[in-house]
Every structure is written in C-alpha cells, then in structure tokens.
Design a protein around this motif. Structure first.
Motif, PDB file in Angstrom:
ATOM      1  N   SER A 167       0.826  -1.218   0.000  1.00  0.00           N
ATOM      2  CA  SER A 167       0.000   0.000   0.000  1.00  0.00           C
ATOM      3  C   SER A 167       0.855   1.261   0.000  1.00  0.00           C
ATOM      4  CB  SER A 167      -0.930   0.012   1.214  1.00  0.00           C
ATOM      5  OG  SER A 167      -1.841  -1.059   1.142  1.00  0.00           O
ATOM      6  N   MET A 168       1.931   1.261   0.762  1.00  0.00           N
ATOM      7  CA  MET A 168       2.810   2.441   0.811  1.00  0.00           C
ATOM      8  C   MET A 168       3.532   2.644  -0.523  1.00  0.00           C
ATOM      9  SD  MET A 168       2.212   3.829   3.654  1.00  0.00           S
ATOM     10  CE  MET A 168       3.458   5.071   3.638  1.00  0.00           C
ATOM     11  N   VAL A 169       4.005   1.566  -1.126  1.00  0.00           N
ATOM     12  CA  VAL A 169       4.653   1.679  -2.437  1.00  0.00           C
ATOM     13  C   VAL A 169       3.649   2.200  -3.458  1.00  0.00           C
ATOM     14  CG1 VAL A 169       5.721   0.378  -4.331  1.00  0.00           C
ATOM     15  CG2 VAL A 169       6.427  -0.050  -1.963  1.00  0.00           C
ATOM     16  N   ASP A 170       2.455   1.636  -3.450  1.00  0.00           N
ATOM     17  CA  ASP A 170       1.400   2.071  -4.366  1.00  0.00           C
ATOM     18  C   ASP A 170       1.106   3.564  -4.163  1.00  0.00           C
ATOM     19  OD1 ASP A 170      -0.882   1.511  -6.250  1.00  0.00           O
ATOM     20  OD2 ASP A 170      -2.033   2.114  -4.485  1.00  0.00           O
ATOM     21  N   LEU A 171       0.987   3.977  -2.932  1.00  0.00           N
ATOM     22  CA  LEU A 171       0.687   5.368  -2.612  1.00  0.00           C
ATOM     23  C   LEU A 171       1.779   6.300  -3.129  1.00  0.00           C
ATOM     24  CD1 LEU A 171      -1.262   7.230  -1.004  1.00  0.00           C
ATOM     25  CD2 LEU A 171       0.257   6.889   0.950  1.00  0.00           C
ATOM     26  N   TYR A 172       3.037   5.972  -2.868  1.00  0.00           N
ATOM     27  CA  TYR A 172       4.118   6.865  -3.274  1.00  0.00           C
ATOM     28  C   TYR A 172       4.386   6.825  -4.777  1.00  0.00           C
ATOM     29  CZ  TYR A 172       4.912   8.948   1.149  1.00  0.00           C
ATOM     30  OH  TYR A 172       4.747   9.706   2.272  1.00  0.00           O
ATOM     31  N   VAL A 173       4.103   5.721  -5.429  1.00  0.00           N
ATOM     32  CA  VAL A 173       4.162   5.716  -6.898  1.00  0.00           C
ATOM     33  C   VAL A 173       3.120   6.701  -7.432  1.00  0.00           C
ATOM     34  CG1 VAL A 173       3.692   4.352  -8.976  1.00  0.00           C
ATOM     35  CG2 VAL A 173       5.164   3.424  -7.179  1.00  0.00           C
ATOM     36  N   GLY A 174       1.927   6.682  -6.856  1.00  0.00           N
ATOM     37  CA  GLY A 174       0.894   7.642  -7.243  1.00  0.00           C
ATOM     38  C   GLY A 174       1.319   9.076  -6.971  1.00  0.00           C
ATOM     39  N   PHE A 175       1.930   9.320  -5.811  1.00  0.00           N
ATOM     40  CA  PHE A 175       2.426  10.664  -5.485  1.00  0.00           C
ATOM     41  C   PHE A 175       3.444  11.127  -6.520  1.00  0.00           C
ATOM     42  CE2 PHE A 175       1.912  10.348  -0.547  1.00  0.00           C
ATOM     43  CZ  PHE A 175       0.539  10.391  -0.680  1.00  0.00           C
ATOM     44  N   ILE A 176       4.348  10.246  -6.876  1.00  0.00           N
ATOM     45  CA  ILE A 176       5.404  10.612  -7.832  1.00  0.00           C
ATOM     46  C   ILE A 176       4.809  10.898  -9.206  1.00  0.00           C
ATOM     47  CG2 ILE A 176       7.425   9.721  -9.083  1.00  0.00           C
ATOM     48  CD1 ILE A 176       8.143   8.287  -6.359  1.00  0.00           C
ATOM     49  N   LEU A 177       3.897  10.050  -9.671  1.00  0.00           N
ATOM     50  CA  LEU A 177       3.271  10.287 -10.982  1.00  0.00           C
ATOM     51  C   LEU A 177       2.476  11.593 -10.989  1.00  0.00           C
ATOM     52  CD1 LEU A 177       2.127   6.660 -11.821  1.00  0.00           C
ATOM     53  CD2 LEU A 177       3.983   7.958 -12.906  1.00  0.00           C
ATOM     54  N   PHE A 178       1.717  11.843  -9.936  1.00  0.00           N
ATOM     55  CA  PHE A 178       0.948  13.081  -9.848  1.00  0.00           C
ATOM     56  C   PHE A 178       1.897  14.283  -9.788  1.00  0.00           C
ATOM     57  CE2 PHE A 178      -1.852  16.270  -8.064  1.00  0.00           C
ATOM     58  CZ  PHE A 178      -3.094  15.961  -8.608  1.00  0.00           C
ATOM     59  N   SER A 179       2.997  14.127  -9.072  1.00  0.00           N
ATOM     60  CA  SER A 179       3.991  15.196  -8.971  1.00  0.00           C
ATOM     61  C   SER A 179       4.648  15.494 -10.311  1.00  0.00           C
ATOM     62  CB  SER A 179       5.056  14.830  -7.929  1.00  0.00           C
ATOM     63  OG  SER A 179       4.471  14.764  -6.640  1.00  0.00           O
ATOM     64  N   MET A 180       4.797  14.487 -11.146  1.00  0.00           N
ATOM     65  CA  MET A 180       5.328  14.709 -12.491  1.00  0.00           C
ATOM     66  C   MET A 180       4.390  15.614 -13.275  1.00  0.00           C
ATOM     67  SD  MET A 180       6.739  10.862 -13.302  1.00  0.00           S
ATOM     68  CE  MET A 180       6.738  11.097 -15.060  1.00  0.00           C
TER      69      MET A 180
ATOM     70  N   MET B 205       2.763  17.598  -1.489  1.00  0.00           N
ATOM     71  CA  MET B 205       2.197  16.312  -1.902  1.00  0.00           C
ATOM     72  C   MET B 205       2.843  15.165  -1.127  1.00  0.00           C
ATOM     73  SD  MET B 205       0.099  14.749  -3.757  1.00  0.00           S
ATOM     74  CE  MET B 205      -0.337  14.347  -5.381  1.00  0.00           C
ATOM     75  N   MET B 206       4.157  15.210  -0.974  1.00  0.00           N
ATOM     76  CA  MET B 206       4.857  14.132  -0.271  1.00  0.00           C
ATOM     77  C   MET B 206       4.552  14.135   1.232  1.00  0.00           C
ATOM     78  SD  MET B 206       6.229  12.454  -2.589  1.00  0.00           S
ATOM     79  CE  MET B 206       6.237  12.779  -4.329  1.00  0.00           C
ATOM     80  N   ILE B 207       4.170  15.285   1.773  1.00  0.00           N
ATOM     81  CA  ILE B 207       3.867  15.375   3.212  1.00  0.00           C
ATOM     82  C   ILE B 207       2.390  15.118   3.497  1.00  0.00           C
ATOM     83  CG2 ILE B 207       3.825  16.928   5.213  1.00  0.00           C
ATOM     84  CD1 ILE B 207       6.305  18.337   3.920  1.00  0.00           C
ATOM     85  N   PHE B 208       1.513  15.768   2.747  1.00  0.00           N
ATOM     86  CA  PHE B 208       0.087  15.720   3.039  1.00  0.00           C
ATOM     87  C   PHE B 208      -0.707  14.825   2.098  1.00  0.00           C
ATOM     88  CE2 PHE B 208       1.551  19.893   4.593  1.00  0.00           C
ATOM     89  CZ  PHE B 208       1.280  19.701   5.938  1.00  0.00           C
TER      90      PHE B 208
END
Length: 111
Positions: A44-57, A76-79
C-alpha cells in the motif's frame, strides 16, 4: 467540469477529516510501524508513493515556476492527496472551463 470540481473539493474535505482523525485518534509512529510490519501495508505504501510521484510529475509539467512546482510537490509528499485534491480544485477554477488549460497549464498555448 462542474462534476470534477465537486469531486476535487469532496476530496479536500474527506482528506482533511481523515487526517484530523488520524492525528487526533492515532499514534503516527506506532500505527505507521504496524503498517510497515505487514507485507500488504508495504504494498500500500509503495502504491501510494508511486501515485504521489506520478501526480507530482504532472504538477512539474504544468507549472511554469520551478519554485511553485517544488512547493506543491513537497506538500504532496507530506500531506498526500489532500494536496492533490486541493491542487486539482484550484486549477479547475483557474482553467475557466478549458480542459486543455487544466491539464497542460501554461503549456496549453502549444495546443
């Protein structure tokens, strides 16, 4: 576009309530440790941060200012998707009903 605005503001509200509940009723470090002790918690954490990174792109792509991009990406990475929902809601408003402007930001003149 109206539905997208409603959904994004609902996301802001839901994430605000969820974060408030988590911080007032939970223990961030103890509960986080339990999540990381569970293999599906790690997934779940990997999935979440992959989503954060893609959205951040996308944020980086559509923002003209590197400083503004860094500020949004840091938030985004904090909240998490409280930031993502807020970013979408704000930029839907700024796009004046133009989906190209919403998705492309300052680059929309290239369309």
């Amino acid at each position: 576009m109206k539905l997208a605005k409603i959904i994004s503001w609902m996301g802001v509200g839901a994430m605000s309530l969820a974060l408030f509940h988590g911080f007032t009723a939970g223990d961030f470090f103890a509960d986080g440790g339990m999540i990381l002790d569970n293999p599906w918690g790690i997934v779940s954490m990997v999935d979440l941060y992959v989503g954060f990174i893609l959205f951040s792109m996308w944020i980086y792509f559509r923002e003209r200012s590197i400083v503004i991009s860094i500020a949004w990406i840091t938030a985004m990475m904090i909240f998490g998707f409280l930031t993502g929902s807020l970013y979408v809601a704000i930029n839907l408003g700024k796009s004046e009903g133009d989906w190209g402007k919403f998705f492309m930001g300052w680059r929309s003149h290239d369309l």
